[in-house]
Write an enzyme that holds these catalytic residues in place. Structure first.
Site, short mmCIF file in Angstrom:
data_model
loop_
_atom_site.label_atom_id
_atom_site.label_comp_id
_atom_site.label_asym_id
_atom_site.label_seq_id
_atom_site.Cartn_x
_atom_site.Cartn_y
_atom_site.Cartn_z
N GLN A 249 0.87 -1.20 0.00
CA GLN A 249 0.00 0.00 0.00
C GLN A 249 0.90 1.24 0.00
O GLN A 249 1.51 1.57 1.02
CB GLN A 249 -0.92 -0.01 1.23
CG GLN A 249 -2.02 -1.07 1.13
CD GLN A 249 -2.70 -1.37 2.46
OE1 GLN A 249 -2.02 -1.68 3.45
NE2 GLN A 249 -4.01 -1.31 2.50
N ASP A 281 -11.37 6.74 4.12
CA ASP A 281 -10.52 5.79 4.85
C ASP A 281 -9.24 6.48 5.33
O ASP A 281 -8.58 7.18 4.57
CB ASP A 281 -10.17 4.63 3.91
CG ASP A 281 -9.38 3.54 4.59
OD1 ASP A 281 -9.92 2.94 5.53
OD2 ASP A 281 -8.22 3.29 4.20
N GLU A 323 -12.85 8.33 8.78
CA GLU A 323 -12.49 7.14 9.57
C GLU A 323 -11.21 7.44 10.34
O GLU A 323 -10.13 6.98 9.99
CB GLU A 323 -12.33 5.92 8.66
CG GLU A 323 -12.15 4.62 9.40
CD GLU A 323 -10.74 4.02 9.32
OE1 GLU A 323 -10.46 3.10 10.11
OE2 GLU A 323 -9.92 4.46 8.50
#
Ligand code: GLC
Length: 648
Positions: A249, A281, A323
């Site tokens: 990622q 996110d 989030e």
């Protein structure tokens, strides 16, 4: 405010798009927000060589989004605007689910809408659906193509159709935008690996370890066991990429305005599919600065405010959920501060409440939870919580040390106890879970496990112990009830409505075995689910009680999150948490007994709040019996009361 320089500039861009100076709502919203958009943008990119070009691009992205907004969504925008903060309503209840693990694919999900409606859920969070490499996907949070639905789930057309179907059924939908990073298989990442400097600038790329080493000194590990360090070596080009989460990622570089424009365009792509709430996110991570933890930086908030304003212009019916699973005081900042109060994220997860409920369930003592409310009560009017007991992630005990100390405990020992209680180190504990991401340096650890297993159902079923099963079910409902009535939109995690226990099959899958969060991400068994229709089964007991709680919630406007909660002082009754929700003349008093024993509390605690006998308990659907001439109220072990004055 009219801006002499800016507004003609924007008019020119709109004219190029064939939009012209339009006497419509979009134009009014854009002009009203333009100055603020410009200021925020310049805070970030004034010095950047592509700054001015990027600004023009940004306005074009907004104009395109407004232009491409389908008619049915314009109508929804209007309808939501009429409601004034539509998302504060007590009539919304959500469920978060993996489409494939829930029922196979998007088409199948379309056949399950009556399941949700029967339960009382009208809002679905569909876990990441866009393309993600099967073996390195982090549950879909490593996205290799933001606009192609992964074939495991179906196609983009299937998604569009599902959203239309949900819209027609009066349901809402939430999708994720994974803002902080892409998969290392994303087109941009592949170009960067090939040495394309334009795309290397989309990420944080370093030729050697000099700067990564400096960064690493202050950046905490997110997955210390499976992915220590925040940089990964990219063999193809011999450089180091910043990878705060897993090595696959790659962190996006938002100091490059092109990255912001590209991602804003993707946000609008989701908005125009019909997303009602966009789950942003990991927003805490989107800005990096050497010498800091690279979390919760002021610029991250600037980006979110900018996104919020752009969304308000072009796709105003879409709310934003940040989030941010960070320290309580930091979470609050995602609602916006100063002139941006309640103008940043519309929602945040109430992670503090969630974690302190688990704390309270383990100790039977509500004081840490109560001490944590000082921060939570600062939430501004117009913003709301997603309330939950479990989600796809671990449970982190990120609440303040000060709250633990205020309750009279030592933070280190206390957290250690909670970890032991849920991870099997204490054999008297009914819970069955596991530690996640133990940090060997700090011994910090989070917790994995399903709601049912952490509440004792798995152990009780193994032991075939009826009384323990009963207590486990009570704990499950106590946890759910507390999160349903505290204010905000409740978000169930699929399987919890049926008491799914931990699933250990992830250990056999090498793409999952390094991540024990998979133990609480069940594959639904629809044969087992059928048992919910049969009275007396465990599935039925949990499902029907959850259904009842949701239906009570929906019937009581006082539960809408209008910043109308006040906590009760339950004096020496440390086992009991209580709060009153007020709306006009209506008052709802919610009392939760987190201990294994029945508790008698003074009825004066309630009458002091303006509630009077006879008291009607919505949960038992009966007048609440008082004891000793009305002096006491009894609350059974792991039980709760939802009380209103019964007007005769
Ligand atoms: C969020 C997701 C989590 C994921 C992480 C990285 O915290 O909830 O599942 O691992 O972001 O994208």
């Amino acid at each position: 405010m009219y801006n002499r320089n800016l507004h003609p500039k924007i008019n020119a861009i709109l004219a190029q798009k064939g939009l012209g100076v339009r006497d419509d709502l979009f134009y009014a919203r854009l002009m009203a927000n333009a100055t603020a958009i410009r200021i925020l943008y310049r805070e970030l990119y004034q010095e950047h060589p592509l700054g001015e070009e990027g600004f023009n691009q940004l306005i074009q992205v907004i104009a395109d989004a407004a232009h491409n907004r389908p008619a049915f969504l314009n109508l929804n925008d209007e309808a939501k605007a009429q409601k004034d903060h539509w998302f504060l309503s007590n009539e919304i209840a959500g469920m978060s689910l993996y489409v494939d693990r829930f029922c196979g694919d998007l088409k199948q999900l379309g056949t399950k809408l009556d399941y949700f409606q029967n339960l009382g859920v009208n809002f679905l969070h569909l876990m990441p659906l866009f393309q993600s490499p099967p073996n390195e996907s982090d549950g879909g949070y490593a996205v290799s193509d933001f606009r192609t639905v992964d074939e495991r789930f179906g196609s983009l057309d299937d998604l569009k159709q599902l959203i239309r179907q949900m819209n027609d059924a009066g349901m809402y939908v939430m999708l994720d935008i994974v803002l902080n990073h892409t998969s290392n298989q994303h087109e941009w990442a592949l170009k960067a690996k090939n040495g394309d400097s334009k795309y290397q600038d989309y990420y944080y790329f370093y030729k050697d370890r000099r700067l990564p080493d400096i960064f690493d000194q202050n950046m905490p590990d997110i997955f210390p066991e499976s992915a220590p360090g925040s940089f990964s070596y990219v063999e193809e080009c011999g450089q180091w990429a910043m990878t705060v989460f897993h090595h696959y990622q790659w962190d996006l570089n938002y100091s490059n305005p092109q990255v912001l424009c590209e991602m804003l365009d993707t946000i609008f792509f989701y908005a125009n599919l019909g997303v009602d709430v966009l789950r942003v996110d990991a927003p805490a991570f989107i800005w990096k600065k050497m010498g800091t933890s690279c979390q919760n930086l002021a610029e991250a908030h600037t980006i979110l405010r900018l996104i919020k304003l752009c969304v308000e212009c072009a796709t105003p019916g879409m709310a934003l959920l940040g989030e941010a699973i960070v320290a309580p005081k930091e979470i609050m900042k995602y609602f916006g501060t100063g002139p941006f109060t309640a103008r940043e994220c519309d929602f945040a997860y109430n992670a503090t409440q969630m974690a302190t409920q688990w704390d309270t369930l383990a100790t039977g003592d509500t004081r840490v939870m109560r001490a944590s409310q000082q921060d939570l009560l600062q939430k501004p009017y117009g913003a709301s919580w997603i309330t939950y007991t479990r989600c796809h992630d671990d449970i982190g005990m990120g609440y303040e040390d000060a709250a633990i100390e205020q309750a009279g405990f030592s933070p280190y020992e206390h957290r250690k106890f909670i970890q032991d209680y849920y991870s099997g180190a204490l054999n008297y504990s009914p819970a069955k879970g596991a530690l996640f991401s133990v940090n060997p340096k700090t011994l910090d650890a989070r917790i994995s496990g399903t709601l049912a297993s952490l509440c004792g159902l798995e152990k009780a079923l193994e032991a075939k112990h009826e009384a323990d099963i009963e207590m486990a079910i009570r704990r499950i409902l106590l946890m759910q009830a507390c999160s349903f009535f505290i204010g905000g939109v409740p978000m169930l995690f699929y399987g919890d409505e049926l008491g799914y226990t931990n699933d250990y099959s992830y250990l056999k899958d090498p793409a999952k075995s390094y991540d024990n969060r998979w133990m609480h991400r069940p594959v639904m068994d629809w044969k087992k689910n059928k048992k919910a229709e049969k009275a007396g089964t465990i599935e039925h007991r949990i499902f029907s009680a959850t259904q009842k709680l949701l239906s009570i919630r929906k019937s009581l406007p006082v539960v809408a999150d209008t910043k109308n909660i006040s906590w009760l002082n339950t004096h020496h009754h440390h086992h009991v948490a209580g709060f009153v929700r007020t709306h006009g003349n209506q008052k709802l008093c919610c009392l939760f007994n987190f201990s294994a024993h029945a508790v008698h509390i003074y009825s004066s605690i309630i009458s002091d709040q303006g509630l009077h006998v006879p008291l009607f308990d919505h949960w038992q659907n009966e007048i609440c019996a008082m004891e000793a001439d009305g002096s006491f109220l009894k609350i059974e072990p792991y039980s709760f009361l939802l009380l209103e004055t019964k007007h005769l």
